[in-house]
Design a protein around this motif. Structure first.
Motif, PDB file in Angstrom:
ATOM      1  N   LEU A 158       0.895  -1.338  -0.015  1.00  0.00           N
ATOM      2  CA  LEU A 158       0.012  -0.049   0.278  1.00  0.00           C
ATOM      3  C   LEU A 158       0.831   1.172   0.038  1.00  0.00           C
ATOM      4  O   LEU A 158       0.417   2.255  -0.535  1.00  0.00           O
ATOM      5  CB  LEU A 158      -0.960   0.022   1.264  1.00  0.00           C
ATOM      6  CG  LEU A 158      -2.154  -1.046   1.206  1.00  0.00           C
ATOM      7  CD1 LEU A 158      -2.872  -1.071   2.541  1.00  0.00           C
ATOM      8  CD2 LEU A 158      -3.126  -0.502   0.122  1.00  0.00           C
ATOM      9  N   VAL A 159       1.845   1.197   0.796  1.00  0.00           N
ATOM     10  CA  VAL A 159       2.942   2.425   0.907  1.00  0.00           C
ATOM     11  C   VAL A 159       3.454   2.659  -0.601  1.00  0.00           C
ATOM     12  O   VAL A 159       3.518   3.784  -1.201  1.00  0.00           O
ATOM     13  CB  VAL A 159       3.936   2.360   1.597  1.00  0.00           C
ATOM     14  CG1 VAL A 159       5.023   3.306   1.661  1.00  0.00           C
ATOM     15  CG2 VAL A 159       3.341   2.170   3.163  1.00  0.00           C
TER      16      VAL A 159
ATOM     17  N   LEU B 170       1.052   4.088  -3.020  1.00  0.00           N
ATOM     18  CA  LEU B 170       0.869   5.527  -2.150  1.00  0.00           C
ATOM     19  C   LEU B 170       2.075   6.410  -3.138  1.00  0.00           C
ATOM     20  O   LEU B 170       1.838   7.616  -3.580  1.00  0.00           O
ATOM     21  CB  LEU B 170       1.093   5.745  -0.685  1.00  0.00           C
ATOM     22  CG  LEU B 170       0.561   7.041  -0.342  1.00  0.00           C
ATOM     23  CD1 LEU B 170      -0.881   7.433  -0.675  1.00  0.00           C
ATOM     24  CD2 LEU B 170       0.662   6.958   1.214  1.00  0.00           C
TER      25      LEU B 170
ATOM     26  N   ILE C 131       1.086   7.089  -6.759  1.00  0.00           N
ATOM     27  CA  ILE C 131       0.146   7.798  -7.045  1.00  0.00           C
ATOM     28  C   ILE C 131       0.912   9.300  -6.827  1.00  0.00           C
ATOM     29  O   ILE C 131       0.282  10.168  -7.650  1.00  0.00           O
ATOM     30  CB  ILE C 131      -1.000   7.552  -5.725  1.00  0.00           C
ATOM     31  CG1 ILE C 131      -1.845   6.378  -6.126  1.00  0.00           C
ATOM     32  CG2 ILE C 131      -1.860   8.657  -6.117  1.00  0.00           C
ATOM     33  CD1 ILE C 131      -2.809   5.941  -5.254  1.00  0.00           C
ATOM     34  N   LEU C 132       1.716   9.278  -6.001  1.00  0.00           N
ATOM     35  CA  LEU C 132       2.442  10.739  -5.888  1.00  0.00           C
ATOM     36  C   LEU C 132       3.204  11.258  -6.811  1.00  0.00           C
ATOM     37  O   LEU C 132       3.272  12.247  -7.300  1.00  0.00           O
ATOM     38  CB  LEU C 132       3.120  10.531  -4.375  1.00  0.00           C
ATOM     39  CG  LEU C 132       3.753  12.060  -4.030  1.00  0.00           C
ATOM     40  CD1 LEU C 132       2.861  13.101  -3.908  1.00  0.00           C
ATOM     41  CD2 LEU C 132       4.610  11.819  -2.787  1.00  0.00           C
TER      42      LEU C 132
ATOM     43  N   SER D 279      -5.407  -1.016  -5.049  1.00  0.00           N
ATOM     44  CA  SER D 279      -5.389  -1.094  -3.647  1.00  0.00           C
ATOM     45  C   SER D 279      -6.228  -1.890  -2.718  1.00  0.00           C
ATOM     46  O   SER D 279      -6.217  -2.295  -1.730  1.00  0.00           O
ATOM     47  CB  SER D 279      -5.531   0.459  -3.218  1.00  0.00           C
ATOM     48  OG  SER D 279      -6.915   0.678  -3.321  1.00  0.00           O
TER      49      SER D 279
ATOM     50  N   LEU E 234      -9.877   4.040  -3.365  1.00  0.00           N
ATOM     51  CA  LEU E 234      -8.586   4.489  -2.633  1.00  0.00           C
ATOM     52  C   LEU E 234      -8.708   4.523  -1.282  1.00  0.00           C
ATOM     53  O   LEU E 234      -7.969   4.187  -0.205  1.00  0.00           O
ATOM     54  CB  LEU E 234      -7.841   5.699  -3.217  1.00  0.00           C
ATOM     55  CG  LEU E 234      -7.381   5.692  -4.747  1.00  0.00           C
ATOM     56  CD1 LEU E 234      -7.043   6.896  -5.167  1.00  0.00           C
ATOM     57  CD2 LEU E 234      -6.130   4.556  -4.542  1.00  0.00           C
TER      58      LEU E 234
ATOM     59  N   PHE F  74      -6.946   2.076   1.511  1.00  0.00           N
ATOM     60  CA  PHE F  74      -5.901   2.441   2.459  1.00  0.00           C
ATOM     61  C   PHE F  74      -6.611   2.297   3.771  1.00  0.00           C
ATOM     62  O   PHE F  74      -5.918   2.775   4.754  1.00  0.00           O
ATOM     63  CB  PHE F  74      -5.675   3.808   2.129  1.00  0.00           C
ATOM     64  CG  PHE F  74      -4.534   3.979   0.972  1.00  0.00           C
ATOM     65  CD1 PHE F  74      -3.449   3.474   1.046  1.00  0.00           C
ATOM     66  CD2 PHE F  74      -5.058   4.694  -0.300  1.00  0.00           C
ATOM     67  CE1 PHE F  74      -2.408   3.579  -0.071  1.00  0.00           C
ATOM     68  CE2 PHE F  74      -4.074   4.587  -1.456  1.00  0.00           C
ATOM     69  CZ  PHE F  74      -2.679   4.023  -1.332  1.00  0.00           C
TER      70      PHE F  74
ATOM     71  N   ILE G 108      -1.886  13.506   3.746  1.00  0.00           N
ATOM     72  CA  ILE G 108      -2.060  12.416   2.614  1.00  0.00           C
ATOM     73  C   ILE G 108      -3.434  12.668   1.897  1.00  0.00           C
ATOM     74  O   ILE G 108      -3.621  12.462   0.740  1.00  0.00           O
ATOM     75  CB  ILE G 108      -2.321  10.985   3.542  1.00  0.00           C
ATOM     76  CG1 ILE G 108      -2.098   9.818   2.423  1.00  0.00           C
ATOM     77  CG2 ILE G 108      -3.667  10.895   4.210  1.00  0.00           C
ATOM     78  CD1 ILE G 108      -2.313   8.651   2.875  1.00  0.00           C
ATOM     79  N   SER G 109      -4.066  13.938   2.431  1.00  0.00           N
ATOM     80  CA  SER G 109      -5.246  14.380   1.641  1.00  0.00           C
ATOM     81  C   SER G 109      -4.922  14.931   0.359  1.00  0.00           C
ATOM     82  O   SER G 109      -5.978  15.051  -0.496  1.00  0.00           O
ATOM     83  CB  SER G 109      -6.110  15.264   2.582  1.00  0.00           C
ATOM     84  OG  SER G 109      -7.156  15.811   1.870  1.00  0.00           O
TER      85      SER G 109
ATOM     86  N   ILE H 209      -3.549  13.487  -1.881  1.00  0.00           N
ATOM     87  CA  ILE H 209      -3.761  12.564  -2.797  1.00  0.00           C
ATOM     88  C   ILE H 209      -4.746  11.435  -2.796  1.00  0.00           C
ATOM     89  O   ILE H 209      -4.915  10.721  -3.537  1.00  0.00           O
ATOM     90  CB  ILE H 209      -2.554  11.545  -3.138  1.00  0.00           C
ATOM     91  CG1 ILE H 209      -2.065  11.154  -1.897  1.00  0.00           C
ATOM     92  CG2 ILE H 209      -1.431  12.593  -3.599  1.00  0.00           C
ATOM     93  CD1 ILE H 209      -0.508  10.337  -2.058  1.00  0.00           C
ATOM     94  N   VAL H 210      -5.278  11.677  -1.614  1.00  0.00           N
ATOM     95  CA  VAL H 210      -6.454  10.531  -0.966  1.00  0.00           C
ATOM     96  C   VAL H 210      -7.801  11.539  -0.916  1.00  0.00           C
ATOM     97  O   VAL H 210      -7.711  12.375  -0.070  1.00  0.00           O
ATOM     98  CB  VAL H 210      -6.049   9.707  -0.138  1.00  0.00           C
ATOM     99  CG1 VAL H 210      -7.188   8.879   0.457  1.00  0.00           C
ATOM    100  CG2 VAL H 210      -4.824   8.878  -0.451  1.00  0.00           C
TER     101      VAL H 210
END
Length: 340
Positions: free
Chosen positions: A5-6, A9, A12-13, A37, A234, A238, A260-261, A263-264
């Motif tokens: 999951l990391v 992440l 995605i970034l 995910s 997502l 997560f 983290i908001s 990207i999520v």
């Protein structure tokens, strides 16, 4: 699972900044990452998809984008004339300040979606360079994202928080209203520095003008649907990380973790994190961390994705101003919330 999951992440970034195909198809990329995910976290099921499809919010947002897009496409000439008249009568810097502040405050009533659609149509006709249009859009999206959280009408995040806490309509306005209003006014002032009049009043950028046909309005609405669906996936994917590591953290740590908001989906994060057992300080920390960081990257919130899609803003163009601005706001509000 956590390691996988990391990695997702990080992808995605980073990928939207280094791979053009990903950048130009961000909604579909996020949807794919969302599927991966939920598979990795063992949350994948037919019931999950039915649950997302049953969510009326996804249809409301898509319909709002479609209707507003059609209205703007039909009335763009009248809007152009109106913007020209206003821009001729008052200072362009004052006009930029008014747009940023009014849309930020009004987004809690007319919703962040409608506010962002109004924003891109108005800014499109201002006599600004493309760079300054992007700067103004980014700043205004920060304002809209913050202001929409003042009432449960403005955005899904606010609706979820009020519902989970069984709070009244004005709970969020009382909890974070002063901080948000001050931020919106500050953003309005910052926006004035980029409102430098250029020749060619009322001439929209070529990309946006080409985007005004009816077919593209429907495509944009569909992309918004895919984007929201992807954020739901997502958020579910997560959730194990949130349950294991985030919920038990102190307010100061929660503030930074919730960046983290960017990207999520912040609404999904709020649904997973917010609890009636939390103190007002914890809830305030979570919300301010989410709301500020939500403006830093395009996937951070709906106004970003709508504005970037409409003006064809690249991830690198957005981040160039949004990341430093968001970082400054995060530091300032950390001091306000936890130091002073």
């Amino acid at each position: 699972m956590v390691t996988a999951l990391v990695v997702i992440l990080v992808l995605i970034l980073l990928l939207p900044f280094v791979v053009k195909q990903v950048e130009h198809n961000l909604e579909y990329f996020l949807f794919t990452m969302g599927i991966i995910s939920v598979i990795v976290s063992k949350q994948f099921s037919v019931e999950l998809f039915f649950h997302i499809f049953k969510n009326p919010l996804i249809y409301y947002i898509t319909l709002a984008v479609l209707i507003a897009g059609l209205i703007f496409a039909l009335l763009k000439e009248k809007l152009k004339i109106g913007v020209e008249k206003v821009a001729d009568k008052i200072s362009l810097r004052l006009f930029a300040f008014i747009i940023i502040v009014i849309l930020g405050l009004m987004s809690s009533i007319i919703t962040a979606i409608i506010a962002s659609l109004v924003l891109v149509e108005v800014v499109n006709y201002l006599p600004l360079t493309r760079k300054n249009k992007i700067n103004l859009i980014v700043i205004a999206c920060f304002s809209i994202g913050l202001g929409a959280a003042l009432t449960p009408v403005g955005e899904p995040l606010a609706t979820i928080v009020v519902s989970k806490l069984h709070a009244d309509f004005f709970y969020l306005a009382r909890l974070i209203g002063i901080e948000i209003i001050i931020a919106i006014l500050a953003l309005g002032l910052i926006g004035t520095f980029f409102a430098k009049r250029e020749s060619g009043i009322g001439e929209p950028t070529e990309d946006v003008e080409a985007d005004e046909n009816i077919r593209e309005v429907f495509i944009r609405a569909f992309k918004v649907f895919v984007f929201i669906f992807a954020l739901e996936l997502l958020g579910t994917g997560f959730k194990p990380i949130i349950d294991l590591y985030i919920v038990k953290m102190k307010s100061e740590i929660l503030y930074w973790v919730n960046t983290i908001s960017a990207i999520v989906d912040n609404a999904t994060l709020a649904a997973a994190e917010i609890s009636p057992s939390m103190t007002p300080e914890q809830i305030r920390a979570i919300l301010m961390g989410m709301l500020i960081s939500g403006g830093m990257l395009i996937p951070g919130n709906i106004p970003n994705i709508i504005s970037a899609g409409k003006l064809k803003i690249k991830s690198t163009e957005w981040a160039r101003i949004a990341v430093p601005l968001g970082a400054i706001l995060l530091i300032v509000y950390y001091i306000v919330l936890f130091v002073i």
